[in-house]
Design an enzyme around this catalytic site. Structure first.
Site, short mmCIF file in Angstrom:
data_model
loop_
_atom_site.label_atom_id
_atom_site.label_comp_id
_atom_site.label_asym_id
_atom_site.label_seq_id
_atom_site.Cartn_x
_atom_site.Cartn_y
_atom_site.Cartn_z
N CYS A 1 101.33 -9.29 12.54
CA CYS A 1 102.64 -9.57 11.93
C CYS A 1 103.18 -8.35 11.19
O CYS A 1 102.53 -7.32 11.10
CB CYS A 1 102.51 -10.73 10.96
SG CYS A 1 102.18 -12.31 11.77
N HIS B 1 107.02 -11.60 7.51
CA HIS B 1 106.75 -12.43 6.33
C HIS B 1 106.50 -11.58 5.10
O HIS B 1 106.39 -10.36 5.18
CB HIS B 1 105.58 -13.39 6.60
CG HIS B 1 104.30 -12.70 6.97
ND1 HIS B 1 103.48 -12.08 6.05
CD2 HIS B 1 103.70 -12.55 8.18
CE1 HIS B 1 102.42 -11.58 6.67
NE2 HIS B 1 102.53 -11.85 7.97
#
Length: 175
Positions: free
Chosen positions: A151, A135
């Site tokens: 992440c 992301h």
């Protein structure tokens, strides 16, 4: 005289032909090799090299590739390695803390999509692993560091490129 003219012509053709051939040879060998990570590249591919803090994208058929810096998990305990795939894509994703984040800080609040304070940034590509994604970020200085809770964070231009270039079903290897 004709032998002298032939020699100049031959030399000129050799030089011109060599100069024209060199760029295509260089272009053909400049992209990163996908074969250590994937058996084929029909659906494209993403490889995250956690130690190098790099993410490499290959288009289907490997016609194009791009290497990008990424933020990686802060600790080895937060790092998951292996094979997965992109199962969902989101523009302006909303963010919610994971159970581990809430255990560390019960006051953390979810952030709606589109907010400038959203830790996921403008776009997200979700893995089939719960709580893991590639992301954007609201902290661009963290890209290239060990800063995330699991992440992989990218600069805004890089996640936007991937969002529009990667399909659901694209294989991902994290090593």
């Amino acid at each position: 005289m004709s032998q002298n003219l032939f020699s100049r012509r031959a030399a000129l053709m050799t030089l011109v032909g060599g100069a024209l051939a060199a760029p295509s040879i260089a272009r053909a060998s400049t992209g990163p090799d996908w074969r250590p990570y994937f058996s084929n590249i029909d659906r494209g591919g993403l490889h995250v090299a956690t130690n190098a803090r790099l993410l490499t994208w290959w288009s289907p058929g490997a016609m194009h590739s791009k290497v990008m810096m990424t933020a990686v998990p802060r600790t080895e305990e937060l790092t998951r390695r292996g094979e997965t795939e992109i199962v969902r894509k989101a523009a302006a994703p909303s963010w919610a803390p994971t159970p581990d984040m809430l255990a560390r800080d019960p006051n953390i609040q979810p952030t709606p999509g589109g907010s400038p304070n959203n830790p996921l940034g403008s776009h997200a590509l979700y893995f089939d692993w719960t709580y893991y994604a590639i992301h954007g970020t609201n902290k661009p200085n963290s890209v290239g560091t060990a800063a995330s809770s699991g992440c992989f964070r990218l600069h805004a231009a890089d996640i936007e490129h991937l969002y529009y270039s990667v399909d659901v079903g694209t294989p991902v290897v994290v090593s």
